[in-house]
Design a protein around this motif. Structure first.
Motif, mmCIF file in Angstrom:
data_model
loop_
_atom_site.group_PDB
_atom_site.id
_atom_site.type_symbol
_atom_site.label_atom_id
_atom_site.label_comp_id
_atom_site.label_asym_id
_atom_site.label_seq_id
_atom_site.Cartn_x
_atom_site.Cartn_y
_atom_site.Cartn_z
ATOM 1 N N GLY A 252 13.820 34.221 54.593
ATOM 2 C CA GLY A 252 14.819 33.058 54.110
ATOM 3 C C GLY A 252 14.084 32.047 53.252
ATOM 4 O O GLY A 252 14.860 31.303 52.654
ATOM 5 N N LEU A 254 12.054 30.527 50.082
ATOM 6 C CA LEU A 254 12.115 30.557 48.399
ATOM 7 C C LEU A 254 10.770 30.873 48.085
ATOM 8 O O LEU A 254 9.684 30.431 48.778
ATOM 9 C CB LEU A 254 12.757 29.536 47.797
ATOM 10 C CG LEU A 254 14.276 29.648 47.647
ATOM 11 C CD1 LEU A 254 14.742 28.648 48.985
ATOM 12 C CD2 LEU A 254 14.697 29.088 46.541
ATOM 13 N N SER A 267 15.117 34.128 45.421
ATOM 14 C CA SER A 267 15.939 33.482 46.310
ATOM 15 C C SER A 267 15.647 34.252 47.554
ATOM 16 O O SER A 267 15.359 35.495 47.793
ATOM 17 C CB SER A 267 17.043 33.531 45.825
ATOM 18 O OG SER A 267 17.817 34.681 45.710
ATOM 19 N N PRO A 268 16.374 33.787 48.846
ATOM 20 C CA PRO A 268 16.443 34.768 50.132
ATOM 21 C C PRO A 268 17.063 35.992 50.042
ATOM 22 O O PRO A 268 16.924 37.087 50.571
ATOM 23 C CB PRO A 268 16.944 33.819 51.183
ATOM 24 C CG PRO A 268 16.706 32.421 50.557
ATOM 25 C CD PRO A 268 16.799 32.587 48.896
ATOM 26 N N ASP A 269 17.804 36.239 49.267
ATOM 27 C CA ASP A 269 18.866 37.450 48.992
ATOM 28 C C ASP A 269 17.891 38.376 47.931
ATOM 29 O O ASP A 269 18.559 39.250 47.786
ATOM 30 C CB ASP A 269 20.223 37.254 48.556
ATOM 31 C CG ASP A 269 20.472 36.591 47.183
ATOM 32 O OD1 ASP A 269 19.394 36.410 46.679
ATOM 33 O OD2 ASP A 269 21.369 36.197 46.950
ATOM 34 N N GLU A 368 21.477 25.881 48.754
ATOM 35 C CA GLU A 368 20.818 27.145 48.694
ATOM 36 C C GLU A 368 21.382 28.076 49.891
ATOM 37 O O GLU A 368 21.875 29.201 49.772
ATOM 38 C CB GLU A 368 19.337 27.020 48.879
ATOM 39 C CG GLU A 368 18.715 28.426 49.033
ATOM 40 C CD GLU A 368 18.853 29.233 47.723
ATOM 41 O OE1 GLU A 368 18.884 30.257 47.753
ATOM 42 O OE2 GLU A 368 18.891 28.647 46.672
ATOM 43 N N TYR A 369 21.609 27.327 51.109
ATOM 44 C CA TYR A 369 21.935 27.955 52.391
ATOM 45 C C TYR A 369 23.357 27.950 52.948
ATOM 46 O O TYR A 369 23.715 28.572 53.672
ATOM 47 C CB TYR A 369 20.836 27.621 53.348
ATOM 48 C CG TYR A 369 19.441 27.684 53.450
ATOM 49 C CD1 TYR A 369 18.964 29.208 53.588
ATOM 50 C CD2 TYR A 369 18.676 27.152 52.476
ATOM 51 C CE1 TYR A 369 17.662 29.455 53.303
ATOM 52 C CE2 TYR A 369 17.413 27.433 52.308
ATOM 53 C CZ TYR A 369 16.807 28.560 52.659
ATOM 54 O OH TYR A 369 15.576 28.944 52.427
ATOM 55 N N GLU A 414 23.069 36.597 54.877
ATOM 56 C CA GLU A 414 21.943 37.119 54.181
ATOM 57 C C GLU A 414 20.793 36.107 54.342
ATOM 58 O O GLU A 414 19.626 36.411 53.798
ATOM 59 C CB GLU A 414 22.355 37.621 52.844
ATOM 60 C CG GLU A 414 23.026 36.764 52.069
ATOM 61 C CD GLU A 414 23.662 37.232 50.537
ATOM 62 O OE1 GLU A 414 23.976 36.514 49.808
ATOM 63 O OE2 GLU A 414 23.261 38.480 50.667
ATOM 64 N N LYS A 415 21.256 34.798 54.153
ATOM 65 C CA LYS A 415 19.910 33.832 53.908
ATOM 66 C C LYS A 415 19.958 32.964 55.335
ATOM 67 O O LYS A 415 20.622 32.184 55.659
ATOM 68 C CB LYS A 415 20.707 32.836 52.775
ATOM 69 C CG LYS A 415 20.782 33.238 51.397
ATOM 70 C CD LYS A 415 20.991 32.296 50.247
ATOM 71 C CE LYS A 415 21.092 32.602 49.216
ATOM 72 N NZ LYS A 415 21.398 31.973 48.063
#
Length: 434
Positions: A252, A254, A267-269, A368-369, A414-415
């Motif tokens: 999760g 970056l 990015s986390p994805d 971002e989340y 997903e994050k």
């Protein structure tokens, strides 16, 4: 007298298979886990955002060229081509080498790499492996396997673990050496190789489940569970360093790559974005090195004429003017949040330390989340603009309960919100500064 034991290391070699251009069944499945053609890279042009007045700074001379920098709590140090200096309010203090052995080195020689370890810093130099908790250097009393390596770069992932009723920390080291990449974790040293890559990597980062390795322009994501390397199928220039935006570098977090074509964000994805740090059509600005403020989880970078504050999913801020130098420059952050940069025969302290604020620290987390669902009300989420300070003030109490309980972001999103980001929200809530 300083005395710090380094873990005993057991060597284990893992051969990894790249999935592009290899024979056999694996070659029929190119790309990352889950299928697809591999991550593409988005490009966002634009110069870093200027932050107004130049902060106060002070410059100090050191003997030898600044070659490595690192920090751990109140300890900040620079390693040069001749010695190691502790950096404090009165400037650099050269550290003497102490110990009882008959073969005590007279000097470190050229320092190649530094990283936080336990309460101090680990120093890899021409004269051997050293440790300092401040005040002096001591030859590392660690394993012969580690001491025999020619380490050219290293970074640390510090994880908080609970043993009984007590909390402790574990340090996991990613080591770039002249003959390959290694990870030192819980007393075991694992050697990572990628089939078809014969030379030493230029950069490395290790997470719990993933290794990212760069060989010049070629980048691989390595799945530890399957021991396979997946090539990242884009060219973002030569990669010089890889860093995480949090100390534990949990899933999760970056990840950022320093490239001669600019700043690369993962990015986390798994999506990649390149920031050339210049307007479209203008030459890209190379990023040289990173430093993490472990207290506030702020990532900084050196690029061209500027010290940059890195932000999730956005252009970085130019917060100070960096000292130009012909040789590579390094960077570190002290306990107050001030940034030290090393270049040539000098180090400079930039007084940029500032308390947590919504604009600088909280808004990037919410963007971002949270914005992925709440900005447009997708996936059944209520439509809330969490990037607005006024909205955040009204929602802070409920939001903090939900993120600390683990119900926001929801399970399956997903994050995943890393613990260190949650702690930033908790710390900011004390003042709720705009």
């Amino acid at each position: 007298m300083l005395r710090r034991l380094f873990p005993t290391c057991a060597s284990a070699a893992w051969m990894l298979i790249t999935l592009a251009g290899c024979g056999g069944e694996e070659a029929a499945q190119p790309g990352p886990p889950g299928g697809g053609a591999g991550p593409e890279i988005a490009v966002v042009h634009g110069a870093p955002r200027a932050m107004g007045e130049e902060p106060a700074s002070e410059e100090h001379a050191v003997e030898g060229y600044a070659a490595a920098m690192a920090s751990n709590g109140a300890l900040v140090a620079v390693g040069t081509t001749k010695a190691v200096y502790e950096l404090g309010a009165s400037g650099p203090l050269q550290l003497a080498i102490v110990g009882d052995g008959p073969d005590l080195p007279v000097s470190t020689g050229q320092v190649r790499a530094m990283a936080p370890y336990e309460e101090g810093l680990l120093v890899a130099a021409e004269g051997g492996l050293f440790y300092t908790a401040g005040g002096a250097l001591q030859p590392s009393l660690g394993s012969e396997a580690l001491a025999a390596l020619t380490i050219t770069a290293m970074n640390a992932r510090v994880v908080r673990v609970t043993t009984g009723e007590d909390d402790a920390t574990e340090t996991h080291l990613a080591l770039v050496t002249t003959d390959g990449a290694r990870e030192l974790s819980r007393g075991e040293m694992v050697s990572w190789t990628v089939e078809g890559e014969a030379g030493a990597p230029t950069a490395m980062l290790a997470q719990q489940d993933r290794i990212i390795l760069a060989f010049e322009e070629r980048v691989y994501e390595i799945d530890k569970a399957t021991s396979k390397a997946y090539p990242v199928l884009f060219d973002a220039g030569r990669i010089r360093a890889i860093a995480c935006d949090s100390l534990a570098c949990e899933e999760g977090s970056l990840i950022y790559l320093a490239s001669d074509e600019g700043l690369v964000e993962r990015s986390p994805d798994g999506a990649y974005t390149l920031y050339p740090l210049a307007a479209e059509g203008e030459p890209a600005v190379a990023v040289e090195s990173f430093a993490l403020d472990a207290q506030k989880q702020r990532l900084y970078a050196l690029a061209g004429p500027s010290v940059l504050r890195v932000h999730a999913g956005a252009l970085p801020d130019a917060i100070a003017t960096a000292t130009p130098a012909d040789l590579p420059r390094r960077i570190a952050v002290d306990k107050l949040g001030d940034v030290w940069s090393g270049g040539g025969l000098a180090v400079r302290k930039h007084a940029v330390g500032a308390p947590l604020s919504f604009a600088a620290d909280v808004r990037p987390i919410m963007h971002e989340y949270c914005a992925g669902c709440h900005a447009d009300g997708s996936q059944g989420a209520p439509r809330v603009d969490f990037t607005s300070y006024d909205v955040m003030l009204e929602a802070a109490d409920v939001l903090l309960v939900r993120v600390t309980q683990g119900t926001m972001p929801p399970a399956g999103y997903e994050k995943k919100l890393p613990k260190e980001k949650i702690q930033i929200l908790i710390d900011w809530d004390v003042t709720r500064a705009p």
